[in-house]
Write a protein that holds these residues in place. Structure first.
Motif, short mmCIF file in Angstrom:
data_model
loop_
_atom_site.label_atom_id
_atom_site.label_comp_id
_atom_site.label_asym_id
_atom_site.label_seq_id
_atom_site.Cartn_x
_atom_site.Cartn_y
_atom_site.Cartn_z
N ASN A 139 38.27 39.52 10.93
CA ASN A 139 38.89 39.94 12.06
C ASN A 139 38.98 41.43 12.19
O ASN A 139 38.61 41.97 10.99
CB ASN A 139 40.46 39.46 12.39
CG ASN A 139 40.47 38.21 12.65
OD1 ASN A 139 40.14 37.24 11.99
ND2 ASN A 139 41.06 37.87 13.98
N HIS A 181 36.59 40.08 16.56
CA HIS A 181 35.86 39.62 15.22
C HIS A 181 34.69 40.66 14.90
O HIS A 181 34.11 41.37 15.95
CB HIS A 181 35.44 38.23 15.40
CG HIS A 181 36.65 37.24 15.41
ND1 HIS A 181 36.91 36.81 14.00
CD2 HIS A 181 37.39 37.06 16.44
CE1 HIS A 181 38.01 35.94 14.17
NE2 HIS A 181 38.36 36.11 15.43
N ASP A 198 44.53 32.96 12.05
CA ASP A 198 43.29 33.42 12.07
C ASP A 198 42.50 33.64 10.78
O ASP A 198 41.64 33.40 10.51
CB ASP A 198 42.90 34.37 13.12
CG ASP A 198 41.56 34.36 14.09
OD1 ASP A 198 40.75 33.15 13.57
OD2 ASP A 198 41.14 34.91 14.81
N HIS A 234 41.69 41.40 20.62
CA HIS A 234 41.36 40.54 19.55
C HIS A 234 39.94 40.65 19.24
O HIS A 234 39.06 39.91 19.80
CB HIS A 234 41.95 39.06 19.68
CG HIS A 234 41.84 38.11 18.64
ND1 HIS A 234 42.78 37.48 18.14
CD2 HIS A 234 40.85 37.53 18.09
CE1 HIS A 234 42.39 36.82 17.03
NE2 HIS A 234 41.22 36.63 17.22
ZN LIG Z 1 40.14 34.89 16.18
#
Ligand SMILES: [Zn+2]
Length: 576
Positions: free
Chosen positions: A293, A259, A63, A257
């Motif tokens: 991230n 962003h 990612d 997870h």
């Molecule tokens: Zn991601």
């Protein structure tokens, strides 16, 4: 601290408040009323105890490398993975085997070329395609062939994505999750599920979002990772949703997870941990597409130092700053000076009036002891600096200054800053200035002359060429070298290295990472001068050096010379 009573929690949420809906409209609702038509529950959740441990999952190799301008070769990926292992993260996501040649080759080579002592490598992929079987699915086959112990697959958990992107039914989307996980576990894989767009999906259709998780749990997934893929959630949303999921799915580990599109990826990750997740996905230095991230360089010390939660092994926390900088170097990004915990400015003080107070009680001015994360207090010195500031700076670099030396430095600083030098931003050159005031002179090499020629001929590509010649003396030897470069500084650097590289092997580790030029009107009557700043790195530390001259090449040379001298001076004390 870690346990909130029911009353407190009710009190927090016991008043009317607004919610911004996904369609951008706001409406008010009162605690106790169902918020969604499919609401799973009311807002009565006890905050759980904080977990004792959170598994850190770094996704820079997958990612994170979606960031604009970031592109990693297989060799880069192997070296980044070695750094993450050195730091001690639990999981390293290696990439998507089969999706592109680099990732495919990485999974072919890692067995022979990557030795991990702490971390577990994870291969990433997606669920089977709609309307097909798991056995015949190419993505799943690549995941098996990647030969990692753990795989992470992404699944749609937002109903609208199922309709509009997958163009299939919700039942089929759930079956895709089930089949894929059963197939992977039947091949002895440990499986993590990344529930994509989970928070947006939960806002609109919580029943479906949770149904996907249930299916994954029943098929044998080890961790269910809730993804804020668009990065628009705020900590309050995250807390509420994770608590709801945790009560619906109490027995399988949850992950987060996030962003950083709303600027709160780390805060959201911490909120999720407080609500019960035990796996945290993100990237060292917060790399990733758009705003990136969650920055693990901040989340790890937040959890370990502030909340007492085990993340990486405690004795490796002091590797955080060097590893963050080393990874920045490997991915060819200049580290941000303001990056929490690991930036070069985050424990820097412009001492001034507070100099003596800082010297006596650093903790009055710093939120943690910087050495815990491998960073250090730095005193920023300018022409307005006084005696106490200079003494602190000298102590920081490990030299003693006599009263006489201090007086001469203060005079030099005033004169040089008037000429256009700016030592506040050039700690490398400043240290050399302080050392010279004690009578020290660098003895590594003596520069006899240098010359740079730039030639522009025709207008084809490659019409501009630059070469530099440098003559130096090392000990008794007179050395001369000529080298080409993509510009004057690059050519000078190459020629100097080719002259003295054999005498000083440490040069192999010294890299110029950034070069900045400003034209200044100093007001000193000489007209415009050029100020050049060069950032350098040796994998252990970074430093900045400065040059000022009416001639841009001469200014660049001064900064380059200081950079190399500083690098050689510290080559013996830095292990690398
Ligand atoms: Zn991601």
């Amino acid at each position: 601290m870690s346990e909130h009573s029911h009353e407190e929690h009710d009190h927090d949420h016991g008043h009317d408040h607004d919610h911004l809906h996904a369609d951008g409209t706001r409406h008010s609702h009162t605690h106790g009323h169902a918020r969604h038509s499919h609401s799973m529950a009311t807002h009565h959740y006890d905050m759980p105890d904080l977990p004792t441990q959170v598994d850190i999952f770094d996704t820079i190799l997958r990612d994170g490398s979606q960031q604009e301008g970031l592109s990693l070769t297989v060799d880069d990926k192997i070296r980044v993975a070695e750094q993450l292992d050195r730091l001690g993260v639990a999981y390293i996501e290696g990439g998507w085997p089969g999706a592109n040649p680099t990732d495919t080759e990485f999974f072919k080579r890692f067995k022979d070329e990557l030795t991990l002592s702490t971390s577990t490598l994870v291969a990433f992929g997606s669920t089977r395609r709609a309307g097909a079987t798991a056995e015949g699915d190419a993505v799943l086959r690549h995941l098996i062939e990647a030969d990692t112990e753990v795989v992470c697959i992404v699944a749609k958990s937002w109903d609208r994505h199922v309709d509009e992107a997958l163009k299939t039914s919700l039942d089929e989307a759930v079956a895709m999750v089930e089949d894929s996980i059963k197939f992977l576990t039947s091949h002895d894989k440990r499986v993590f599920l990344d529930a994509e767009h989970f928070f947006d999906g939960y806002r609109e259709n919580p029943e479906f979002a949770v149904r996907v998780l249930h299916a994954a749990e029943q098929a044998g997934a080890e961790a269910l990772v809730l993804c804020d893929t668009n990065g628009g959630s705020l900590p309050g949303d995250i807390t509420e949703t994770v608590l709801a999921v945790r009560s619906a799915i109490p027995d399988t580990g949850l992950g987060i997870h996030c962003h950083n599109d709303a600027g709160v990826a780390v805060a959201n990750s911490l909120a999720a941990v407080a609500a019960g997740v035990t796996q945290l996905q993100g990237c060292i230095n917060g790399y990733g597409e758009r705003t990136g991230n969650a920055d693990l360089s901040a989340a790890i010390p937040d959890l370990s130092l502030k909340l007492n939660i085990r993340t990486i092994p405690m004795d490796r926390l002091e590797l955080l700053t060097p590893v963050a900088h080393h990874i920045a170097e490997l991915v060819n990004k200049t580290p941000s000076p303001q990056q929490p915990y690991v930036g070069s400015s985050v424990f820097a003080h412009k001492a001034g009036l507070h100099a003596s107070a800082i010297a006596k009680s650093k903790d009055l001015y710093e939120h943690i002891d910087p050495s815990l994360v491998g960073n250090a207090t730095r005193v920023v010195v300018s022409d307005k600096a006084g005696r106490a500031t200079l003494q602190m700076k000298a102590a920081e670099v490990g030299i003693e200054l006599s009263d006489e030396a201090i007086k001469s430095i203060l005079d030099d600083l005033k004169r040089l800053e008037h000429e256009g030098y700016h030592y506040e931003v050039a700690d490398g050159s400043l240290e050399l200035l302080l050392r010279r005031a004690t009578g020290w002179e660098p003895k590594y090499f003596h520069v006899e002359s240098f010359r740079v020629i730039t030639n522009h001929e025709g207008d084809e590509a490659g019409a501009v060429t630059t070469e530099a010649t440098v003559k130096v003396q090392v000990g008794e030897k007179h050395l001369e070298a000529t080298a080409a470069g993509n510009g004057p500084v690059n050519a000078l650097d190459a020629a100097l290295r080719s002259c003295i590289g054999d005498s000083f092997l440490a040069l192999n580790h010294i890299r110029l990472t950034d070069y900045r030029v400003r034209v200044l009107n100093t007001g000193s009557g000489t007209g415009a001068v050029t100020r050049v700043l060069i950032d350098s790195d040796n994998g252990t530390r970074t430093w900045t050096t400065i040059g000022v001259s009416e001639n841009i090449i001469e200014a660049s040379w001064q900064a380059l010379y200081d950079s190399i001298v500083y690098g050689l001076l510290h080559a013996t004390s830095d292990t690398n």
